[in-house]
Each structure stands twice: as structure tokens, then as C-alpha cells.
Write a protein that holds these residues in place. Structure first.
Motif, PDB file in Angstrom:
ATOM      1  N   ARG A  29      54.187  69.834  38.054  1.00 48.17           N
ATOM      2  CA  ARG A  29      54.052  70.454  39.376  1.00 48.17           C
ATOM      3  C   ARG A  29      53.405  71.830  39.216  1.00 48.17           C
ATOM      4  O   ARG A  29      53.854  72.646  38.400  1.00 48.17           O
ATOM      5  CB  ARG A  29      55.429  70.591  40.003  1.00 48.17           C
ATOM      6  CG  ARG A  29      55.426  71.109  41.402  1.00 48.17           C
ATOM      7  CD  ARG A  29      56.841  71.090  41.939  1.00 48.17           C
ATOM      8  NE  ARG A  29      56.840  71.590  43.298  1.00 48.17           N
ATOM      9  CZ  ARG A  29      57.921  71.917  43.960  1.00 48.17           C
ATOM     10  NH1 ARG A  29      59.096  71.786  43.379  1.00 48.17           N
ATOM     11  NH2 ARG A  29      57.849  72.358  45.183  1.00 48.17           N
ATOM     12  N   PRO A  30      52.335  72.109  39.960  1.00 47.53           N
ATOM     13  CA  PRO A  30      51.655  73.397  39.799  1.00 47.53           C
ATOM     14  C   PRO A  30      52.501  74.553  40.336  1.00 47.53           C
ATOM     15  O   PRO A  30      53.325  74.356  41.240  1.00 47.53           O
ATOM     16  CB  PRO A  30      50.372  73.234  40.607  1.00 47.53           C
ATOM     17  CG  PRO A  30      50.652  72.160  41.572  1.00 47.53           C
ATOM     18  CD  PRO A  30      51.658  71.259  40.930  1.00 47.53           C
ATOM     19  N   PRO A  31      52.308  75.738  39.807  1.00 47.79           N
ATOM     20  CA  PRO A  31      53.077  76.885  40.289  1.00 47.79           C
ATOM     21  C   PRO A  31      52.586  77.345  41.666  1.00 47.79           C
ATOM     22  O   PRO A  31      51.473  77.036  42.078  1.00 47.79           O
ATOM     23  CB  PRO A  31      52.801  77.962  39.236  1.00 47.79           C
ATOM     24  CG  PRO A  31      51.468  77.596  38.688  1.00 47.79           C
ATOM     25  CD  PRO A  31      51.406  76.088  38.721  1.00 47.79           C
ATOM     26  N   ALA A  32      53.446  78.054  42.361  1.00 42.45           N
ATOM     27  CA  ALA A  32      53.092  78.657  43.651  1.00 42.45           C
ATOM     28  C   ALA A  32      53.035  80.170  43.438  1.00 42.45           C
ATOM     29  O   ALA A  32      54.054  80.849  43.500  1.00 42.45           O
ATOM     30  CB  ALA A  32      54.120  78.304  44.718  1.00 42.45           C
ATOM     31  N   PRO A  33      51.847  80.708  43.154  1.00 40.73           N
ATOM     32  CA  PRO A  33      51.760  82.137  42.842  1.00 40.73           C
ATOM     33  C   PRO A  33      52.051  83.008  44.061  1.00 40.73           C
ATOM     34  O   PRO A  33      51.774  82.645  45.199  1.00 40.73           O
ATOM     35  CB  PRO A  33      50.313  82.310  42.385  1.00 40.73           C
ATOM     36  CG  PRO A  33      49.581  81.191  43.025  1.00 40.73           C
ATOM     37  CD  PRO A  33      50.552  80.058  43.131  1.00 40.73           C
ATOM     38  N   GLN A  34      52.618  84.156  43.791  1.00 41.97           N
ATOM     39  CA  GLN A  34      52.918  85.136  44.845  1.00 41.97           C
ATOM     40  C   GLN A  34      51.610  85.834  45.213  1.00 41.97           C
ATOM     41  O   GLN A  34      50.977  86.463  44.389  1.00 41.97           O
ATOM     42  CB  GLN A  34      53.935  86.151  44.319  1.00 41.97           C
ATOM     43  CG  GLN A  34      54.486  87.084  45.348  1.00 41.97           C
ATOM     44  CD  GLN A  34      55.618  86.457  46.123  1.00 41.97           C
ATOM     45  OE1 GLN A  34      56.229  85.522  45.660  1.00 41.97           O
ATOM     46  NE2 GLN A  34      55.877  86.968  47.299  1.00 41.97           N
ATOM     47  N   VAL A  35      51.179  85.716  46.475  1.00 41.60           N
ATOM     48  CA  VAL A  35      49.918  86.322  46.899  1.00 41.60           C
ATOM     49  C   VAL A  35      50.116  87.433  47.917  1.00 41.60           C
ATOM     50  O   VAL A  35      49.196  88.194  48.194  1.00 41.60           O
ATOM     51  CB  VAL A  35      48.953  85.262  47.479  1.00 41.60           C
ATOM     52  CG1 VAL A  35      48.510  84.293  46.398  1.00 41.60           C
ATOM     53  CG2 VAL A  35      49.566  84.537  48.636  1.00 41.60           C
ATOM     54  N   ALA A  36      51.298  87.529  48.493  1.00 42.82           N
ATOM     55  CA  ALA A  36      51.587  88.571  49.477  1.00 42.82           C
ATOM     56  C   ALA A  36      53.055  88.953  49.363  1.00 42.82           C
ATOM     57  O   ALA A  36      53.847  88.250  48.730  1.00 42.82           O
ATOM     58  CB  ALA A  36      51.276  88.077  50.889  1.00 42.82           C
TER      59      ALA A  36
END
Length: 80
Positions: free
Chosen positions: A48-55
Motif C-alpha cells: 500500500r503506498p504511503p499518504a504523504p503529508q502535504v498540508a
């Protein structure tokens, strides 16, 4: 001094009154979940790909709907 407790963000009353945005980009995870049946059919099991913090995390109150006038509602149902 008053002793204030932290509110539980998973509480139903809190979720009904505020909108919580975690600030993560979930687009790659959505695409990954849409391709799950294809992965199963082809015998693949990608991670499962990571969900990077963008905000930054935001907590905003939900906007209440505008109250309509009595006459507008009556006209809409054909009573006037």
C-alpha cells in the motif's frame, strides 16, 4: 483556573459539528485500491503506498445551511 479536557475527535458529536482535514494526499492510495481486483487476478500484491503529508491539519466548523423563508417554501410546494 478551569480544568478543560481535550475533546475526542472520533466522537459523533464532534464529527457532526466540525470538518477535520488531515492534510494527507490520498490519491495514490485511491488508485491502488481501484486496482486491487486486477492485482488479485494477476497474482500481484504490491504494498500500500504511503499518504504523504502535504498540508497542515485543519479543523473547521461545518457551515450551517441557510434558513429559507416561509413564503419561499410555500411557493415551492404550490401552497401559495
Amino acid at each position: 483556573m478551569a480544568d478543560h479536557n481535550m475533546a475526542d475527535l472520533n466522537d459523533t458529536l464532534v464529527q457532526a459539528s466540525v470538518k477535520i482535514d488531515d492534510g494527507c494526499d490520498h490519491s495514490q492510495r485511491i488508485v491502488w485500491s481501484m486496482n486491487q481486483k486486477r492485482y488479485i487476478r494477476n497474482g500481484l500484491s504490491p504494498a500500500r503506498p504511503p499518504a504523504p503529508q502535504v498540508a497542515a491539519v485543519r479543523i473547521e466548523p461545518k457551515k450551517k445551511p441557510r434558513k429559507r423563508g416561509h413564503r419561499v417554501v410555500q411557493q415551492a410546494i404550490g401552497a401559495v
